[in-house]
Design a protein around this motif. Structure first.
Motif, PDB file in Angstrom:
ATOM      1  N   ILE A   1       0.900  -1.210  -0.172  1.00 48.69           N
ATOM      2  CA  ILE A   1       0.048   0.038   0.069  1.00 48.69           C
ATOM      3  C   ILE A   1       0.902   1.299   0.109  1.00 48.69           C
ATOM      4  N   ALA A   2       0.658   1.896  -1.040  1.00 47.81           N
ATOM      5  CA  ALA A   2       1.591   3.272  -1.190  1.00 47.81           C
ATOM      6  C   ALA A   2       0.727   4.587  -0.464  1.00 47.81           C
ATOM      7  N   VAL A   3       1.421   5.041   0.632  1.00 48.52           N
ATOM      8  CA  VAL A   3       0.891   6.144   1.072  1.00 48.52           C
ATOM      9  C   VAL A   3       1.071   7.538   0.597  1.00 48.52           C
ATOM     10  N   GLU A   4       0.669   8.621   0.086  1.00 48.84           N
ATOM     11  CA  GLU A   4       0.887   9.809  -0.171  1.00 48.84           C
ATOM     12  C   GLU A   4       0.028  10.917   0.018  1.00 48.84           C
ATOM     13  N   MET A   5       0.298  11.888   0.390  1.00 52.94           N
ATOM     14  CA  MET A   5      -0.615  13.269   0.755  1.00 52.94           C
ATOM     15  C   MET A   5      -0.779  14.099  -0.487  1.00 52.94           C
ATOM     16  N   ASP A   6       0.508  14.196  -1.256  1.00 57.40           N
ATOM     17  CA  ASP A   6       0.475  15.232  -2.425  1.00 57.40           C
ATOM     18  C   ASP A   6      -0.456  14.736  -3.715  1.00 57.40           C
ATOM     19  N   GLU A   7      -1.323  14.951  -4.091  1.00 55.43           N
ATOM     20  CA  GLU A   7      -2.046  14.576  -5.149  1.00 55.43           C
ATOM     21  C   GLU A   7      -1.617  14.891  -6.311  1.00 55.43           C
ATOM     22  N   LYS A   8      -0.681  16.098  -6.300  1.00 53.24           N
ATOM     23  CA  LYS A   8       0.100  16.730  -7.685  1.00 53.24           C
ATOM     24  C   LYS A   8       1.035  15.581  -7.914  1.00 53.24           C
ATOM     25  N   ILE A   9       1.605  14.721  -6.991  1.00 53.76           N
ATOM     26  CA  ILE A   9       2.586  13.936  -7.414  1.00 53.76           C
ATOM     27  C   ILE A   9       1.656  12.594  -7.613  1.00 53.76           C
ATOM     28  N   PHE A  10       0.749  12.131  -6.614  1.00 52.08           N
ATOM     29  CA  PHE A  10       0.228  10.848  -6.744  1.00 52.08           C
ATOM     30  C   PHE A  10      -0.718  10.462  -7.848  1.00 52.08           C
ATOM     31  N   VAL A  11      -0.854  11.303  -8.384  1.00 56.35           N
ATOM     32  CA  VAL A  11      -2.002  11.267  -9.775  1.00 56.35           C
ATOM     33  C   VAL A  11      -1.149  10.517 -10.821  1.00 56.35           C
ATOM     34  N   TYR A  12       0.088  10.926 -10.811  1.00 59.69           N
ATOM     35  CA  TYR A  12       0.936   9.923 -11.860  1.00 59.69           C
ATOM     36  C   TYR A  12       1.145   8.595 -11.506  1.00 59.69           C
ATOM     37  N   THR A  13       1.276   8.758 -10.018  1.00 57.87           N
ATOM     38  CA  THR A  13       1.538   7.082  -9.494  1.00 57.87           C
ATOM     39  C   THR A  13       0.295   6.240  -9.582  1.00 57.87           C
ATOM     40  N   GLY A  14      -0.741   6.863  -9.708  1.00 59.03           N
ATOM     41  CA  GLY A  14      -2.145   6.222  -9.842  1.00 59.03           C
ATOM     42  C   GLY A  14      -2.239   5.632 -11.480  1.00 59.03           C
ATOM     43  N   ARG A  15      -1.799   6.702 -12.445  1.00 52.64           N
ATOM     44  CA  ARG A  15      -1.778   6.275 -13.890  1.00 52.64           C
ATOM     45  C   ARG A  15      -0.958   5.008 -14.126  1.00 52.64           C
ATOM     46  N   MET A  16       0.185   5.089 -13.443  1.00 53.87           N
ATOM     47  CA  MET A  16       1.079   4.189 -13.643  1.00 53.87           C
ATOM     48  C   MET A  16       0.761   2.677 -13.081  1.00 53.87           C
ATOM     49  N   PHE A  17       0.026   2.922 -12.115  1.00 54.39           N
ATOM     50  CA  PHE A  17      -0.437   1.308 -11.547  1.00 54.39           C
ATOM     51  C   PHE A  17      -1.605   0.940 -12.145  1.00 54.39           C
ATOM     52  N   LEU A  18      -2.386   1.875 -12.766  1.00 55.75           N
ATOM     53  CA  LEU A  18      -3.486   1.470 -13.700  1.00 55.75           C
ATOM     54  C   LEU A  18      -2.871   0.943 -15.178  1.00 55.75           C
ATOM     55  N   GLU A  19      -2.091   1.501 -15.480  1.00 54.45           N
ATOM     56  CA  GLU A  19      -1.461   0.896 -16.956  1.00 54.45           C
ATOM     57  C   GLU A  19      -0.645  -0.297 -16.551  1.00 54.45           C
ATOM     58  N   GLU A  20      -0.211  -0.628 -15.518  1.00 56.82           N
ATOM     59  CA  GLU A  20       0.567  -1.818 -15.093  1.00 56.82           C
ATOM     60  C   GLU A  20      -0.201  -2.793 -14.424  1.00 56.82           C
ATOM     61  N   GLU A  21      -1.592  -2.538 -14.503  1.00 54.49           N
ATOM     62  CA  GLU A  21      -2.573  -3.438 -13.568  1.00 54.49           C
ATOM     63  C   GLU A  21      -2.362  -4.979 -14.023  1.00 54.49           C
TER      64      GLU A  21
END
Length: 214
Positions: free
Chosen positions: A65-85
Motif C-alpha cells: 500500500i503506497a501512502v502519499e498526501m500530495d495529489e500533484k505527485i500521486f496522480v501520476y503514480t495512480g496512472r502508472m499502476f493502472l497501466e501496469e495493472e
C-alpha cells in the motif's frame, strides 16, 4: 521543488479504482480488498511510486500500500499502476497523511513499513512533524504486528541520529543500521529517485531496520 497546482489531480485520483480515501470503509478490510491473506507492507511518502513498484514486482506474494498526501505527485503514480495493472496486482494506493494511518488500519494489520527520504524538519521547533517522531511512532505501534518491521532511509545525518533514539525509546529493537548504505551492506537495496539524486552528489545514505516489540 514545489509542483504547480494541478486541478485535474484530485478528481482523477477519486476516479482511480486503485486509490482509497475513506478510512471508515477500508479499516480492517485490506485482506478482503486484495483478495488474499498475504502480508501487508506500506510505504509512507510513496511519491511517484517507483520504489513500491519494484518491491511489488520482486515480491508478488506481499500486498503493498503506497501512502502519499500530495495529489500533484500521486496522480501520476495512480496512472502508472493502472497501466501496469495486468502485471502488478498487489499494489493499492492510499491518499492521506501518515498521522492518520491508525484510522485506516486495524491493530496488528500491517507487517512492515517503509519510510524513504521524508522531510527532516531540521529546526527543533518542528521536530514533532517528523514522520519518525514519537508522536508518529504511536500510530505505527498500533497498526504493526508484534515483530513488525520498519525500514528507514534518509540523507540527513542529524535527522537519522535522532530517529535512532526515537525508535529505540519507543518499543523498537535496532536490527541493523549504517551511516553509509552500500551494496555490500544491503545487496537488495532499491535506489529511489531521491537516493539517486543524493548519490550523484556523493552524499551518504543513512539506513536502519528496526523490529517492534509490544
Amino acid at each position: 521543488m514545489r509542483l504547480r497546482y494541478k486541478p485535474f489531480a484530485l478528481p482523477e485520483l477519486h476516479e482511480n479504482k486503485l486509490v482509497y480515501f475513506d478510512p471508515k470503509e477500508n479499516k480492517g478490510r485490506w485482506k478482503e480488498i486484495f483478495g488474499n491473506d498475504n502480508p501487508i507492507h506500506i510505504e509512507i511518502g510513496a511519491g511517484r511510486g517507483g520504489f513500491i513498484k519494484e518491491l511489488a514486482l520482486r515480491n508478488p506474494d506481499i500486498n503493498y500500500i503506497a501512502v502519499e498526501m500530495d495529489e500533484k505527485i500521486f496522480v501520476y503514480t495512480g496512472r502508472m499502476f493502472l497501466e501496469e495493472e495486468e502485471n502488478i496486482q498487489n499494489v493499492r494506493l492510499l491518499k492521506d497523511k501518515a498521522e492518520n494511518l491508525a484510522e485506516f488500519f486495524e491493530e496488528d494489520e500491517v507487517d512492515k513499513i517503509y519510510i524513504n527520504f521524508s522531510n527532516p524538519w531540521p529546526k527543533k521547533k518542528h521536530h514533532k512533524r517528523r514522520i519518525t517522531h514519537p508522536r508518529q511512532l504511536v500510530n505505527y505501534v498500533k497498526i504493526l504486528k508484534n515483530g513488525g518491521l520498519v525500514e528507514f532511509k534518509t540523507d540527513d545525518r542529524p535527522f537519522f541520529e535522532d530517529s535512532l533514539e526515537y525508535f529505540e525509546e519507543n518499543g523498537f529493537e535496532l536490527l541493523e543500521y549504517t551511516f553509509d548504505l552500500t551494496e555490500e551492506f544491503k545487496a537488495d537495496n532499491i535506489v529511489t529517485e531521491y537516493e539517486r539524486k543524493w548519490r550523484k552528489r556523493d552524499i551518504p545514505i543513512n539506513y536502519l531496520k528496526v523490529e517492534l516489540h509490544k
